[in-house]
Design an enzyme around this catalytic site. Structure first.
Site, mmCIF file in Angstrom:
data_model
loop_
_atom_site.group_PDB
_atom_site.id
_atom_site.type_symbol
_atom_site.label_atom_id
_atom_site.label_comp_id
_atom_site.label_asym_id
_atom_site.label_seq_id
_atom_site.Cartn_x
_atom_site.Cartn_y
_atom_site.Cartn_z
ATOM 1 N N GLY A 1 0.780 -1.235 0.000
ATOM 2 C CA GLY A 1 0.000 0.000 0.000
ATOM 3 C C GLY A 1 0.807 1.277 0.000
ATOM 4 N N GLU B 1 4.184 -6.474 1.487
ATOM 5 C CA GLU B 1 3.748 -6.852 0.130
ATOM 6 C C GLU B 1 3.604 -5.640 -0.786
ATOM 7 O OE1 GLU B 1 0.907 -10.548 1.525
ATOM 8 O OE2 GLU B 1 0.049 -8.598 1.053
ATOM 9 N N GLY C 1 3.342 -3.593 -4.068
ATOM 10 C CA GLY C 1 3.059 -3.852 -5.479
ATOM 11 C C GLY C 1 3.377 -2.598 -6.272
ATOM 12 N N ARG C 2 2.511 -1.603 -6.070
ATOM 13 C CA ARG C 2 2.632 -0.334 -6.795
ATOM 14 C C ARG C 2 4.036 0.273 -6.676
ATOM 15 N NH1 ARG C 2 -1.784 3.101 -7.508
ATOM 16 N NH2 ARG C 2 -2.866 2.041 -5.812
ATOM 17 N N ARG D 1 -7.608 3.758 -14.481
ATOM 18 C CA ARG D 1 -7.464 4.307 -13.130
ATOM 19 C C ARG D 1 -8.147 5.667 -12.951
ATOM 20 N NH1 ARG D 1 -3.398 5.320 -10.522
ATOM 21 N NH2 ARG D 1 -4.257 4.468 -8.602
ATOM 22 N N TYR E 1 -10.930 5.709 -10.183
ATOM 23 C CA TYR E 1 -10.537 6.348 -8.913
ATOM 24 C C TYR E 1 -10.261 7.842 -9.051
ATOM 25 C CZ TYR E 1 -8.846 1.475 -8.839
ATOM 26 O OH TYR E 1 -8.710 0.127 -8.986
ATOM 27 N N CYS F 1 -16.272 4.359 -26.685
ATOM 28 C CA CYS F 1 -17.595 4.990 -26.745
ATOM 29 C C CYS F 1 -18.148 5.080 -25.341
ATOM 30 C CB CYS F 1 -18.512 4.182 -27.636
ATOM 31 S SG CYS F 1 -18.049 4.357 -29.333
ATOM 32 N N GLU F 2 -17.656 6.036 -24.593
ATOM 33 C CA GLU F 2 -17.976 6.123 -23.177
ATOM 34 C C GLU F 2 -17.486 7.490 -22.686
ATOM 35 O OE1 GLU F 2 -18.683 2.947 -21.399
ATOM 36 O OE2 GLU F 2 -18.636 3.824 -19.407
ATOM 37 N N TYR G 1 -0.977 -1.381 -12.122
ATOM 38 C CA TYR G 1 -2.436 -1.372 -12.282
ATOM 39 C C TYR G 1 -2.884 -0.706 -13.582
ATOM 40 C CZ TYR G 1 -2.037 -2.620 -7.369
ATOM 41 O OH TYR G 1 -1.683 -3.252 -6.199
#
Ligand code: LLP
Length: 433
Positions: free
Chosen positions: A250, A292, A294-295, A332, A336, A363-364, A392
């Site tokens: 984290g 742990e 990750g990022r 992302r 977020y 298309c969004e 991510y």
């Protein structure tokens, strides 16, 4: 000149570089959209964690790379060579790691709802440890291990009841979370007792992960205190001394100038000091510590290169710069509202004074990469680089609108190579009957 991280720079032509390579040339050679990652920078980050965890926590303690952040075969080869552990959260990640020759004993199998098939595959593959999330999982691990004549090491995921300052969708250690059992309700202690009663489970310790993109050391100190007090309670109630405490990942990453740059080694040193003091205060032996990240291992090493299509200026409103990727390669911002830094790769040294919203090609309406940011003025055909996309992005990419996923080009020792090839339209229809 460096930009946010020293794997990035600007060369004499004013072009953005990664690992010393010209990004405009990379875009020309490999096409866009394109993920480019500096392998040497990933290795450097692994070494920072590995050295700090071993120095401050000693024997038995090591970092696990949380491979959901970026998962493909070559990443697991890097992690193996750097002597890291890894965390996987699905049979797919496990399969990828094993296919790359990653040693199973350094694999932790996480996830809040492992299926019977996941658990069987994990035990048959000799994974080092499961992070069990529930009574059902403990039961399944126990019965599957018994059938296979094995005793399976497991730790229990608990929720310490911490609400860190981050986006609500990436908080994971609060009491009402889908992850783990709460300490405060007494359910975590009940499950520890249950785990200790299981014959084919080698119950080793407890795990928590409070969330992602967290910058405050204090949040980790508070978590450590709750977890160590819980370890003391377990000892008091059952006489069992926890061997292993896994505090999850984290640790925050700098995406924009305003974000602080965390010194991860110093943070681990400070955490170790707190943990030692807490263990002394609660009169318990310090367990092996696992972290742990990750990022913070992979994010900064990656960028995504796009080609600018239309530049639309809506008089009196705003400017849209549309690129040939979007939420399919980087969801992302859509998920977020995460801030990012973007530059026009061919004019990276120029002043970023063009205010715009960067839109994708889906298309969004929500398919945006950034809103209200400043980049260099640009037009159709320019290369736009979004920085800090190593984590991510590829791992969360999709084929929405049947858009093929971009390749991952890695740079090592100044040389580029293809770690993941570009998807083709044949790949898109491969599973269609
Ligand atoms: N350990 C566990 C059990 C986790 O659930 C996670 C992340 C990590 C470690 C690694 O956390 P990190 O060091 O990468 O922050 N897709 C979101 C992030 C979701 C993180 C989920 N769990 C994003 O793009 O921000």
């Amino acid at each position: 000149m460096a930009m946010l991280y020293d794997c990035l720079g600007i060369n004499e032509r004013g072009h953005l570089t990664i690992g010393g390579l010209d990004t405009v040339s990379l875009a020309r050679e490999y096409g866009t959209p394109l993920y480019v990652m500096d392998e040497d920078y990933i290795r450097r980050n692994c070494r920072i964690y590995k050295k700090a965890v071993e120095k401050f926590f000693g024997g038995g303690s090591f970092p696990l790379y949380a491979s959901k952040a970026l998962s493909f075969k070559h990443i697991y080869r890097i992690m193996n060579e750097e002597d890291m552990g890894i965390d996987v959260v699905s049979s797919g990640e496990l399969y990828t790691a094993l296919s790359a020759g990653f040693p199973p004993h350094r694999i932790y199998f996480h996830g809040n709802n492992k299926t019977d098939a996941d658990i069987k595959y994990g035990i048959e593959s000799d994974v080092g440890c499961f992070a069990a999330d529930s009574r059902e999982e403990l039961d399944c691990i126990n019965s599957t291990a018994a059938t296979l004549n094995k005793k399976q090491k497991a730790i229990l995921r608990v929720s310490p009841g911490i609400n860190p300052q981050t986006h609500r969708k990436i908080i994971t250690g609060s009491v009402d979370s889908k992850f783990g059992s709460a300490i405060i309700t007494g359910q975590a202690l009940e499950l520890v007792k249950y785990a200790l009663s299981l014959k084919s489970v080698d119950f080793a310790g407890i795990h928590c992960h409070i969330g992602s993109q967290i910058f405050e050391n204090e949040t980790y100190f508070e978590t450590a205190e709750i977890m160590i007090k819980f370890i003391a309670d377990i000892k008091g109630e059952t006489g069992f001394e926890i061997r292993e405490l896994n505090l999850g990942g984290g640790f925050g990453v700098r995406y924009i100038e305003e974000h602080p740059q965390i010194d991860y080694a110093a943070m681990i040193g400070a955490l170790a000091k707190r943990i030692d003091a807490l263990c002394a205060a609660y009169n318990i032996k310090r367990p092996e510590i696992k972290l742990e990240p990750g990022r913070s291992i992979v994010a900064a090493s990656g960028i995504t290169l796009y080609t600018v299509g239309s530049v639309k200026e809506i008089t009196g409103y705003k400017n849209y710069v549309s690129v040939d990727g979007g939420m399919t390669d980087n969801p992302r911002y859509a998920l977020y509202s995460s801030p990012c830094t973007a530059v026009i790769a061919g004019r990276a040294g120029e002043k970023p004074d063009y205010r715009c919203t960067v839109a994708g090609r889906c298309c969004e309406s929500g398919d945006l990469l950034a809103e209200n940011i400043k980049i260099q003025p640009c037009s159709r055909g320019d290369i736009l680089a979004v920085l800090v996309t190593g984590a991510y992005n590829y791992s969360m990419a999709s084929n929405y609108n049947r858009i093929p996923r971009p390749p991952v080009i890695m740079v090592s020792g100044g040389k580029p190579f293809t770690a993941v090839r570009r998807e083709t339209f044949d790949d898109i229809v491969r599973c269609d009957m």
